[in-house]
Design a protein around this motif. Structure first.
Motif: not given
Ligand SMILES: *Cc1c(COP(=O)(O)O)cnc(C)c1O
Length: 432
Positions: A429-431, A6-8, A420-422, A346-348
């Motif tokens: 995505a973790c699930f 995902f974009d950071k 917040q949406d990201r 990982s996305i800061n």
């Protein structure tokens, strides 16, 4: 490792950082120009007046930290329960004190400063605060206890009426730790009004801040005067430095109070921003095997300081925590706090595990811990092997279960809906 891409965020999306508005600088500058930058001045008077008025207590005493307020609260409670200690002894020396278990250690350390022995009370599922059933159990085991300290976790008021009924029945004193819950209400009254001696905090990450600082809150004139005196080295009214009691250097500075004064008009705005963040998460996680931190909406209105989630038991992938490190095994359709925290990092974006319960802390490993069933020490060490479950299939010790499955999400006021949406996307995505 979380490996999806995902974009950071270019700038870190934080758990909770100070949100400033400009008025703070005006009052700090006023202190500077007047040279009243020490422990007295108009900002302190105003901050105290504004806080007392907002909370609805007769007295607020501005101190250097919330922890110092909790310390002096413990001292007052100890003296009320057991009398004045000799010089060199704590006011709670050798006495057990019932404490919230799943909280920041600043709730509990002041008990130890005064020589008390913390006895940890397990957590309930409805608000993640002290369990009244476990508290009643604790009074059965230790009927002599006279002091109880309760926190309102992440800004969500606990079961105050139930707790207070038990505390009053046993003739004990409640010290309320509302450090995280400034502005939250229970049955229409603000947290910080329910104990004899109460605390809010202006630490940098709280709902409003003074950079640091805290307030002692009470309706007792005598207690307020004591705290005022003790916090400025306990001077007597003599021409010289005359001392009858041990003193502390715990007073808030007029510069810090300027920040608090400037933040006070924005408390409600911060709360509504935090509430919107909580609700956006709740909506965004629909369909996932997770729940938001529980709130007793019928009786309370939290300040929504931190949004948290807890992964459903069946959706937990294997995760094992040692004292300082952790391992997990990714599984399709499942996740765990460790994976989610790694994904956020990982996305800061910044998350955090739930407060590790005090009964699980190495420093307090020998202290008693009471669950609904009684001596929690009989079950808690089994936590490492997956925990001991009751007939309802739930772990007998609630705190370690919530710690195992829960985490705090990025909850910063300045987070945009797009950011917040990201965050929500990454959790989803973790699930997968
Ligand atoms: C922040 C906090 C405190 C301590 O407040 P400080 O102002 O940082 O000393 C105490 N209890 C709880 C539950 C807290 O979150």
């Amino acid at each position: 490792m979380f490996s999806k891409k995902f974009d950071k965020f270019e700038e870190k999306v934080s758990l909770s950082t100070p949100t400033l508005h400009g008025d703070e600088l005006k009052w700090m500058e006023e202190a500077y120009k007047s040279t009243w930058i020490s422990t007295s001045g108009e900002n302190i008077n105003e901050a105290e007046r504004l806080v007392a008025e907002k909370v609805g207590v007769k007295y607020a005493v501005a101190l250097s930290t919330g922890t110092s307020s909790l310390h002096l609260s413990m001292k007052l409670a100890g003296i009320e329960a057991y009398g004045m200690p000799a010089v060199g002894h704590g006011a709670l020396e050798g006495h057990r004190v019932f404490c919230s278990d799943m909280t920041f250690d600043a709730t509990v350390n002041p008990v130890v400063y005064e020589g008390g022995i913390p006895v940890f009370i397990d957590t309930e599922d409805d608000t993640w605060n002290m369990d009244p059933v476990a508290l009643e159990k604790a009074f059965e085991i230790y009927p002599e206890v006279k002091v109880v300290v309760c926190a309102h976790l992440y800004g969500t008021p606990g079961k105050i009426d139930e707790l207070n009924a038990i505390i009053e029945k046993h003739g004990a004193i409640l010290v309320e730790d509302a450090a995280e819950s400034f502005g939250a209400t229970y049955k229409g009254a603000q947290t910080g009004t329910f104990g004899h001696y109460n605390t809010i905090s202006f630490n940098g990450n709280k709902i409003i801040t003074g950079s640091s600082g805290g307030c002692f809150l009470t309706n007792s004139k005598e207690a307020a005067e004591k705290v005022r005196k003790w916090s400025t080295q306990a001077r007597e009214a003599a021409p010289w430095y005359q001392h009858e009691e041990v003193g502390y250097n715990y007073r808030m500075s007029n510069v810090t109070a300027g920040i608090v004064r400037g933040q006070m008009p924005y408390l409600e705005e911060h709360i509504s921003q935090k509430k919107a963040i909580y609700e956006r998460y709740k909506e965004g996680f629909k369909g996932l095997p997770v729940q938001m931190n529980p709130i007793d909406f019928e009786n309370s209105e939290p300040n929504y300081w931190l949004s948290c989630l807890i992964v459903d038991d069946e959706a937990m992938c294997p995760q094992v925590r040692g004292e300082q490190d952790v391992l997990f095994t990714p599984e399709h359709g499942k996740s765990c706090p460790t994976e989610i925290l790694q994904a956020l990092a990982s996305i800061n974006a910044e998350g955090r595990p739930i407060w590790k319960p005090m009964h699980m802390q190495p420093i307090y490993r020998m202290n008693p811990f009471v669950t609904r069933e009684g001596n929690g020490r009989a079950v808690t060490n089994a936590y490492i092997a997956g925990g001991v479950r009751g007939e309802d299939g739930k772990l007998l010790d609630r705190g370690s279960d919530i710690f195992n499955r829960g985490l705090c999400l990025p909850s910063d006021n300045k987070m945009t809906p797009e950011q917040q949406d990201r965050v929500i996307e990454v959790v989803r995505a973790c699930f997968e």
